[in-house]
Design an enzyme around this catalytic site. Structure first.
Site, PDB file in Angstrom:
ATOM      1  N   ASP A  53    -120.189 -29.565 -28.948  1.00  0.00           N
ATOM      2  CA  ASP A  53    -121.454 -29.151 -28.358  1.00  0.00           C
ATOM      3  C   ASP A  53    -122.520 -30.233 -28.501  1.00  0.00           C
ATOM      4  O   ASP A  53    -122.382 -31.175 -29.285  1.00  0.00           O
ATOM      5  CB  ASP A  53    -121.970 -27.879 -29.043  1.00  0.00           C
ATOM      6  CG  ASP A  53    -121.143 -26.651 -28.705  1.00  0.00           C
ATOM      7  OD1 ASP A  53    -120.453 -26.670 -27.664  1.00  0.00           O
ATOM      8  OD2 ASP A  53    -121.200 -25.669 -29.466  1.00  0.00           O
ATOM      9  N   TYR A 111    -112.786 -29.794 -39.402  1.00  0.00           N
ATOM     10  CA  TYR A 111    -114.230 -29.931 -39.243  1.00  0.00           C
ATOM     11  C   TYR A 111    -114.879 -29.869 -40.613  1.00  0.00           C
ATOM     12  O   TYR A 111    -114.375 -29.207 -41.524  1.00  0.00           O
ATOM     13  CB  TYR A 111    -114.797 -28.795 -38.385  1.00  0.00           C
ATOM     14  CG  TYR A 111    -114.597 -28.965 -36.902  1.00  0.00           C
ATOM     15  CD1 TYR A 111    -115.591 -29.532 -36.102  1.00  0.00           C
ATOM     16  CD2 TYR A 111    -113.428 -28.543 -36.286  1.00  0.00           C
ATOM     17  CE1 TYR A 111    -115.408 -29.680 -34.740  1.00  0.00           C
ATOM     18  CE2 TYR A 111    -113.240 -28.685 -34.918  1.00  0.00           C
ATOM     19  CZ  TYR A 111    -114.242 -29.258 -34.153  1.00  0.00           C
ATOM     20  OH  TYR A 111    -114.058 -29.398 -32.796  1.00  0.00           O
TER      21      TYR A 111
END
Length: 241
Positions: A53, A111
């Site tokens: 994003d 992540y």
């Protein structure tokens, strides 16, 4: 002219872009790399392992593109880095099989999410400011609940178009490093917004707004809370093939 498929491991500062995936009229990582390639007379679509994003960073994102055979790989890497500098950097460039797909060939991804109790304008784009004490044992237990194979439909951005919401999380951790809290999650794949929704849920558990039972209920199909943590603390850490 015949072409070769090249695989690149890249890092980027996501605060300078509207995300990884190309969007009309917006500055994106994919768009910038394709533009850099055209400057070298290489016309190719850039494929990527995962769409990050706006504001999300990457330490080792993986992409692929086609290149004419006459390009020497080290020279092409140096030429691209000169154009992409300073916010996108190709760490490694190598030949890949003709059918290589950085998204669908990936076996697992990791992540990390960085949280700081200290605000600084110099780090505001790179860590999430959270001026509250972290209950590490509680959040470790929360993360353990997420491990395994689950339907993460209510941990995905609304409007996500996927064939299945089932994903498997292999490893989780939360620890303190210097002045940072680091949350790490490794899985076979992630839905859009999944890590950020998980982090927001964890911080609400930390504040006693939500509970471990709420987390279990949402994993079992009851929507409790679905909000995104800020993007600036999130990093795509590594992808395995």
């Amino acid at each position: 002219m015949e072409s070769q498929v090249l695989k690149a491991v890249i890092s980027y500062d996501g605060s300078k872009f509207y995300g990884m995936q190309k969007q009309p009229g917006k500055k994106t990582i994919q768009g910038e790399i394709e533009h850099a390639l055209t400057k070298l007379n290489i016309i190719s679509e850039v494929k990527h392992a995962g769409r990050t994003d706006r504001g999300v960073h990457a330490l080792n994102q993986v992409i692929s593109f086609d290149s004419p055979y006459f390009w020497e790989i080290e020279k092409l890497q140096n030429s691209l880095n000169k154009i992409l500098h300073p916010y996108i950097h190709i760490k490694k460039l190598s030949k890949a099989p003709q059918n290589f797909n950085p998204r669908f060939d990936a076996k697992k991804r990791s992540y990390r999410y960085l949280i700081s109790p200290i605000f600084s304008p110099h780090t505001a784009d790179y860590v999430t400011y959270y001026p509250k004490n972290i209950n590490y044992p509680l959040l470790k237990e929360s993360l353990r609940i997420l491990k395994g194979r689950h339907n993460f439909e209510y941990f995905a951005k609304t409007g996500s178009s996927v064939n299945s919401y089932v994903r498997e999380i292999y490893h989780t951790d939360i620890f303190e490093y210097k002045n940072l809290t680091v949350i790490k999650i490794v899985g076979n794949g992630f839905l859009r917004g999944q890590i950020r929704i998980i982090v927001d849920f964890l911080l609400k558990i930390n504040e006693d707004v939500l509970s471990l039972n709420d987390l279990k209920a949402q994993l079992n199909g009851k929507l409790i809370s679905k909000h995104l943590a800020p993007p600036n603390g999130l990093y795509l850490e590594r992808i395995w093939y």
